[in-house]
Design an enzyme around this catalytic site. Structure first.
Site, PDB file in Angstrom:
ATOM      1  N   LYS A 117       1.047  -1.188   0.019  1.00  0.00           N
ATOM      2  CA  LYS A 117      -0.608   0.132   0.201  1.00  0.00           C
ATOM      3  C   LYS A 117       1.101   1.511  -0.079  1.00  0.00           C
ATOM      4  O   LYS A 117       1.090   2.754  -0.860  1.00  0.00           O
ATOM      5  CB  LYS A 117      -0.521   0.118   1.220  1.00  0.00           C
ATOM      6  CG  LYS A 117      -1.613  -1.209   0.807  1.00  0.00           C
ATOM      7  CD  LYS A 117      -3.401  -0.176   1.764  1.00  0.00           C
ATOM      8  CE  LYS A 117      -4.515  -1.751   1.871  1.00  0.00           C
ATOM      9  NZ  LYS A 117      -5.438  -0.750   2.559  1.00  0.00           N
ATOM     10  N   LYS A 199      -6.409 -10.313  -8.432  1.00  0.00           N
ATOM     11  CA  LYS A 199      -7.475 -11.185  -7.786  1.00  0.00           C
ATOM     12  C   LYS A 199      -8.763  -9.679  -8.957  1.00  0.00           C
ATOM     13  O   LYS A 199      -8.337  -9.041  -9.054  1.00  0.00           O
ATOM     14  CB  LYS A 199      -7.343 -10.530  -6.540  1.00  0.00           C
ATOM     15  CG  LYS A 199      -7.669 -11.430  -6.074  1.00  0.00           C
ATOM     16  CD  LYS A 199      -7.737 -11.650  -4.373  1.00  0.00           C
ATOM     17  CE  LYS A 199      -7.925 -10.987  -3.475  1.00  0.00           C
ATOM     18  NZ  LYS A 199      -8.354 -10.970  -2.119  1.00  0.00           N
ATOM     19  N   LYS A 202     -12.015  -3.539  -6.224  1.00  0.00           N
ATOM     20  CA  LYS A 202     -13.144  -2.949  -6.188  1.00  0.00           C
ATOM     21  C   LYS A 202     -11.869  -2.270  -7.380  1.00  0.00           C
ATOM     22  O   LYS A 202     -13.061  -0.931  -8.000  1.00  0.00           O
ATOM     23  CB  LYS A 202     -13.189  -2.631  -4.718  1.00  0.00           C
ATOM     24  CG  LYS A 202     -14.018  -3.655  -4.331  1.00  0.00           C
ATOM     25  CD  LYS A 202     -14.504  -2.314  -3.123  1.00  0.00           C
ATOM     26  CE  LYS A 202     -14.278  -2.958  -0.811  1.00  0.00           C
ATOM     27  NZ  LYS A 202     -14.629  -4.206  -0.949  1.00  0.00           N
TER      28      LYS A 202
END
Ligand code: TRP
Length: 334
Positions: A117, A199, A202
């Site tokens: 992140k 994967k 969203k």
């Protein structure tokens, strides 16, 4: 079994957008089943974690309420399961602070999600992103959870929660149940329809790659028809055919059919038949949930009542753990 003999399962969900088919098939659907399998389930929406990445306030509010309604629409039963919103229960932030002080800089630096992140949001590597695992440990330990069902990407966070629990228990006396991560057996790992090697997410830039659980039937059909496959045009389950493999897994997960059954079903047929069949299965699965979802969302008063009642139930459990912790640490009681 009496409630207090039941093993407790805890999980929380990020609510920074609409759930994807991947969230639904990979986690939510399996987690909700635990309520009928003799477990006491405690579930929540992790809106405190959400702001480790900048959120638009109106969106955060909207997605949180929608996610709450969606899980109820899926059949989460509030007579069996406690389901609340993390920010409604102040003990999460309170325990997280204490746990911060029992967690080492070095341990947090090794978290792969932090590294990923911070690479992705290089302009906002905030302290919350760094101490995220301490808040997650608080989420788990407050409820004395026995099991935490998680995807592979969160396993490291459950492990650090175990380490923190054992450390605290060792320094003082047994205070926290040491939780175990569990990976549900039927948890399909749904991949992007546009890039079947990554994967479904969203935040995928290519919205054709992900199916939102609120997509309408036409959109679902269109996205599946455009799904990336290969040039063989034969429905066969194989590692070297990741696109088809992904579609087969989705189809299998919904219909309960095994891979060889699916191969037989589409023998002699091409992707022109297979892709719409997968889309139809997904549309059929989501339709009744979307209908209930819309009804629930129209009744904000009911939803707020559920949120309040469940925050109170959660608070009652969390408060017991937190007060033990405060006493052991040496805080002067008021
Ligand atoms: N970090 C989890 C995720 O991104 C969400 C989460 C927050 C969680 N607290 C938790 C999951 C406690 C399990 C237990 O998916």
């Amino acid at each position: 079994m009496e409630n207090n003999e039941k093993k407790r399962i805890l999980s929380m969900y990020q609510c920074t957008g609409t759930f994807t088919l991947g969230n639904y098939l990979g986690a939510l659907r399996n987690h909700i089943r635990f309520q009928d399998e003799g477990y006491q389930c405690v579930y929540a929406l992790a809106d405190l974690h959400a702001i480790t990445v900048r959120q638009e306030p109106a969106n955060l509010r909207k997605y949180t309420l929608e996610a709450y309604a969606f899980l109820l629409a899926m059949g989460l039963d509030l007579d069996k399961t406690i389901f609340f919103i993390q920010s409604h229960v102040p003990e999460h932030s309170q325990l997280a602070w204490v746990l911060n002080c029992y967690t080492q800089f070095g341990e947090l630096s090794r978290m792969t999600q932090f590294k990923d992140k911070s690479a992705k949001h290089a302009d906002n590597i905030n302290a919350g992103l760094f101490t995220y695992p301490c808040l997650m440990a608080a989420d788990i330990l407050l409820y004395q959870a026995d099991y935490v069902p998680v995807g592979a990407d969160q396993k490291q966070h459950v492990e650090i929660a175990r380490d923190i629990a054992e450390r605290f228990n060792g320094l003082y006396s047994p205070t926290f149940t040491v939780p175990e991560p569990i990976i549900p057996q039927h948890g399909a790992r749904v991949m992007s329809l546009q890039n079947p090697l990554s994967k479904m997410s969203k935040s995928d830039e290519n919205q054709n790659g992900n199916i939102s659980v609120l997509d309408d039937p036409d959109t679902i059909m269109r996205k599946f028809k455009r799904a990336v496959t290969d040039s063989e045009s034969c429905v066969r389950y194989a590692e070297e055919k990741p696109g088809v493999k992904n579609l087969m897994e989705i189809y299998s997960c919904i219909t309960g059919k095994a891979m060889d059954e699916i191969e037989k079903e589409f023998e002699g047929k091409g992707y022109g038949d297979f892709k719409p069949a997968v889309a139809e299965a997904v549309i059929g699965e989501l339709r009744p949930i979307q209908e209930r979802f819309r009804e629930l969302l129209a009744d904000k008063g009911y939803l707020r009542g559920c949120c309040r009642e469940n925050a109170e139930k959660a608070h009652a459990i969390a408060q017991r753990t937190l007060s033990k912790v405060m006493k052991k640490v040496g805080y002067l009681p008021l």
